[in-house]
Scaffold this motif. Structure first.
Motif, PDB file in Angstrom:
ATOM      1  N   TYR A   1      74.648   3.902   2.735  1.00  0.00           N
ATOM      2  CA  TYR A   1      75.280   4.564   3.889  1.00  0.00           C
ATOM      3  C   TYR A   1      76.795   4.632   3.695  1.00  0.00           C
ATOM      4  O   TYR A   1      77.423   5.654   3.983  1.00  0.00           O
ATOM      5  N   ALA A   2      77.380   3.531   3.210  1.00  0.00           N
ATOM      6  CA  ALA A   2      78.833   3.511   2.982  1.00  0.00           C
ATOM      7  C   ALA A   2      79.224   4.533   1.911  1.00  0.00           C
ATOM      8  O   ALA A   2      80.248   5.221   2.042  1.00  0.00           O
ATOM      9  N   LEU A   3      78.415   4.650   0.872  1.00  0.00           N
ATOM     10  CA  LEU A   3      78.710   5.640  -0.168  1.00  0.00           C
ATOM     11  C   LEU A   3      78.560   7.062   0.359  1.00  0.00           C
ATOM     12  O   LEU A   3      79.352   7.942   0.005  1.00  0.00           O
ATOM     13  N   SER A   4      77.582   7.276   1.218  1.00  0.00           N
ATOM     14  CA  SER A   4      77.421   8.593   1.831  1.00  0.00           C
ATOM     15  C   SER A   4      78.671   8.958   2.643  1.00  0.00           C
ATOM     16  O   SER A   4      79.192  10.077   2.529  1.00  0.00           O
ATOM     17  N   LYS A   5      79.161   8.016   3.441  1.00  0.00           N
ATOM     18  CA  LYS A   5      80.388   8.258   4.223  1.00  0.00           C
ATOM     19  C   LYS A   5      81.583   8.484   3.308  1.00  0.00           C
ATOM     20  O   LYS A   5      82.443   9.326   3.594  1.00  0.00           O
ATOM     21  N   HIS A   6      81.634   7.734   2.215  1.00  0.00           N
ATOM     22  CA  HIS A   6      82.731   7.881   1.252  1.00  0.00           C
ATOM     23  C   HIS A   6      82.758   9.302   0.695  1.00  0.00           C
ATOM     24  O   HIS A   6      83.799   9.954   0.675  1.00  0.00           O
ATOM     25  N   TYR A   7      81.584   9.783   0.250  1.00  0.00           N
ATOM     26  CA  TYR A   7      81.541  11.118  -0.345  1.00  0.00           C
ATOM     27  C   TYR A   7      81.788  12.208   0.688  1.00  0.00           C
ATOM     28  O   TYR A   7      82.341  13.263   0.353  1.00  0.00           O
ATOM     29  N   LYS A   8      81.406  11.949   1.921  1.00  0.00           N
ATOM     30  CA  LYS A   8      81.732  12.910   2.987  1.00  0.00           C
ATOM     31  C   LYS A   8      83.256  13.011   3.128  1.00  0.00           C
ATOM     32  O   LYS A   8      83.802  14.106   3.222  1.00  0.00           O
ATOM     33  N   LYS A   9      83.906  11.846   3.122  1.00  0.00           N
ATOM     34  CA  LYS A   9      85.370  11.820   3.239  1.00  0.00           C
ATOM     35  C   LYS A   9      86.030  12.532   2.051  1.00  0.00           C
ATOM     36  O   LYS A   9      87.080  13.146   2.196  1.00  0.00           O
ATOM     37  N   CYS A  10      85.387  12.438   0.890  1.00  0.00           N
ATOM     38  CA  CYS A  10      85.914  13.087  -0.323  1.00  0.00           C
ATOM     39  C   CYS A  10      85.563  14.576  -0.384  1.00  0.00           C
ATOM     40  O   CYS A  10      86.045  15.272  -1.270  1.00  0.00           O
ATOM     41  N   GLY A  11      84.696  15.027   0.518  1.00  0.00           N
ATOM     42  CA  GLY A  11      84.315  16.431   0.535  1.00  0.00           C
ATOM     43  C   GLY A  11      83.233  16.797  -0.466  1.00  0.00           C
ATOM     44  O   GLY A  11      83.062  17.967  -0.795  1.00  0.00           O
TER      45      GLY A  11
ATOM     46  N   SER B   1      79.648  17.148  -0.656  1.00  0.00           N
ATOM     47  CA  SER B   1      78.457  17.163   0.201  1.00  0.00           C
ATOM     48  C   SER B   1      77.171  16.850  -0.566  1.00  0.00           C
ATOM     49  O   SER B   1      76.244  16.271  -0.003  1.00  0.00           O
ATOM     50  N   SER B   2      77.101  17.210  -1.836  1.00  0.00           N
ATOM     51  CA  SER B   2      75.866  16.923  -2.582  1.00  0.00           C
ATOM     52  C   SER B   2      75.674  15.409  -2.770  1.00  0.00           C
ATOM     53  O   SER B   2      74.563  14.902  -2.596  1.00  0.00           O
ATOM     54  N   LEU B   3      76.737  14.693  -3.103  1.00  0.00           N
ATOM     55  CA  LEU B   3      76.626  13.235  -3.233  1.00  0.00           C
ATOM     56  C   LEU B   3      76.485  12.566  -1.864  1.00  0.00           C
ATOM     57  O   LEU B   3      75.788  11.559  -1.735  1.00  0.00           O
ATOM     58  N   GLU B   4      77.115  13.144  -0.850  1.00  0.00           N
ATOM     59  CA  GLU B   4      76.937  12.625   0.512  1.00  0.00           C
ATOM     60  C   GLU B   4      75.460  12.660   0.894  1.00  0.00           C
ATOM     61  O   GLU B   4      74.900  11.668   1.378  1.00  0.00           O
ATOM     62  N   ILE B   5      74.811  13.791   0.659  1.00  0.00           N
ATOM     63  CA  ILE B   5      73.391  13.962   1.000  1.00  0.00           C
ATOM     64  C   ILE B   5      72.521  13.047   0.141  1.00  0.00           C
ATOM     65  O   ILE B   5      71.583  12.417   0.643  1.00  0.00           O
ATOM     66  N   LYS B   6      72.837  12.959  -1.141  1.00  0.00           N
ATOM     67  CA  LYS B   6      72.067  12.098  -2.052  1.00  0.00           C
ATOM     68  C   LYS B   6      72.069  10.654  -1.555  1.00  0.00           C
ATOM     69  O   LYS B   6      71.023  10.013  -1.462  1.00  0.00           O
ATOM     70  N   TYR B   7      73.268  10.129  -1.252  1.00  0.00           N
ATOM     71  CA  TYR B   7      73.355   8.725  -0.844  1.00  0.00           C
ATOM     72  C   TYR B   7      72.807   8.502   0.560  1.00  0.00           C
ATOM     73  O   TYR B   7      72.275   7.433   0.857  1.00  0.00           O
ATOM     74  N   TYR B   8      72.879   9.507   1.393  1.00  0.00           N
ATOM     75  CA  TYR B   8      72.279   9.383   2.715  1.00  0.00           C
ATOM     76  C   TYR B   8      70.750   9.270   2.591  1.00  0.00           C
ATOM     77  O   TYR B   8      70.122   8.431   3.249  1.00  0.00           O
ATOM     78  N   ALA B   9      70.174  10.071   1.717  1.00  0.00           N
ATOM     79  CA  ALA B   9      68.721  10.012   1.488  1.00  0.00           C
ATOM     80  C   ALA B   9      68.323   8.652   0.896  1.00  0.00           C
ATOM     81  O   ALA B   9      67.321   8.057   1.314  1.00  0.00           O
ATOM     82  N   LEU B  10      69.115   8.169  -0.060  1.00  0.00           N
ATOM     83  CA  LEU B  10      68.850   6.834  -0.624  1.00  0.00           C
ATOM     84  C   LEU B  10      68.945   5.756   0.458  1.00  0.00           C
ATOM     85  O   LEU B  10      68.132   4.826   0.493  1.00  0.00           O
ATOM     86  N   ALA B  11      69.919   5.897   1.333  1.00  0.00           N
ATOM     87  CA  ALA B  11      70.104   4.925   2.420  1.00  0.00           C
ATOM     88  C   ALA B  11      68.909   4.933   3.356  1.00  0.00           C
ATOM     89  O   ALA B  11      68.413   3.870   3.758  1.00  0.00           O
TER      90      ALA B  11
END
Length: 184
Positions: free
Chosen positions: A153-163, A165-175
């Motif tokens: 979840y923290a990595l998903s938020k991190h990638y969202k902050k970095c813009g 979206s593909s890594l944000e979605i990936k880590y959200y799914a893993l979470a």
């Protein structure tokens, strides 16, 4: 470890740890606390957070405390990491924070807390070499963590902050998958 000690003596030591501006006085009070076999980690956190201490003194006290109170090493290492993370000269001490968080993780490799703290060191304004080190450590360490969802979840938020979206979605799914497994 802790023996029966007069509460006035503990209060005296705590007051010195809290408010002294003399490294010598802090060292003497530390020696007194060790001789009295005081094992209250909270008391030593006050000492380590005293702004009078130099980074070398913080390291010295932390190492001595880990030897004296081995059962408190995780908390002491995490606290030392926080002290360095919030040091007024962040750029010169961020590597010390990284070092102490990594050591805390080595003491409790199932804990997500050191990895979240590492992620908190990430500098979004300047691309520092430590940013890559943080991800290298997290990447090789997450497999031993019990609550992986917290990291993902923290990595998903991190990638969202970095813009990203593909890594944000990936880590959200893993979470989400990890959270599902953790709740079973």
């Amino acid at each position: 470890m802790e023996q029966k000690v007069n509460s006035d003596e503990i209060n005296r030591i705590e007051e010195i740890f809290r408010s002294s501006t003399s490294s010598d006085e802090l060292f003497d009070a530390f020696q007194d606390a060790i001789k009295l076999k005081l094992s209250d980690i909270g008391l030593y956190k006050i000492l380590l957070g005293n702004p009078t201490l130099s980074p070398d003194e913080i390291k010295l006290f932390t190492e001595k405390l880990i030897k004296e109170i081995p059962g408190g090493s995780f908390d002491l290492l995490m606290w030392a990491g926080k002290v360095f993370e919030h040091h007024t000269d962040y750029f010169n001490y961020v590597n010390d924070a990284l070092f102490y968080y990594q050591r805390a993780f080595s003491v409790q490799p199932e804990s997500y807390k050191p990895l979240l703290s590492l992620l908190g060191l990430y500098n979004y304004e300047i691309n520092l070499p430590i940013n890559q080190k943080i991800f290298d450590v997290i990447d090789k360490s997450v497999s031993s963590v019990e609550l992986k969802s917290k990291i993902y979840y923290a990595l998903s938020k991190h990638y969202k902050k970095c813009g990203d979206s593909s890594l944000e979605i990936k880590y959200y799914a893993l979470a989400e998958r990890a959270a599902e497994k953790e709740s079973e």
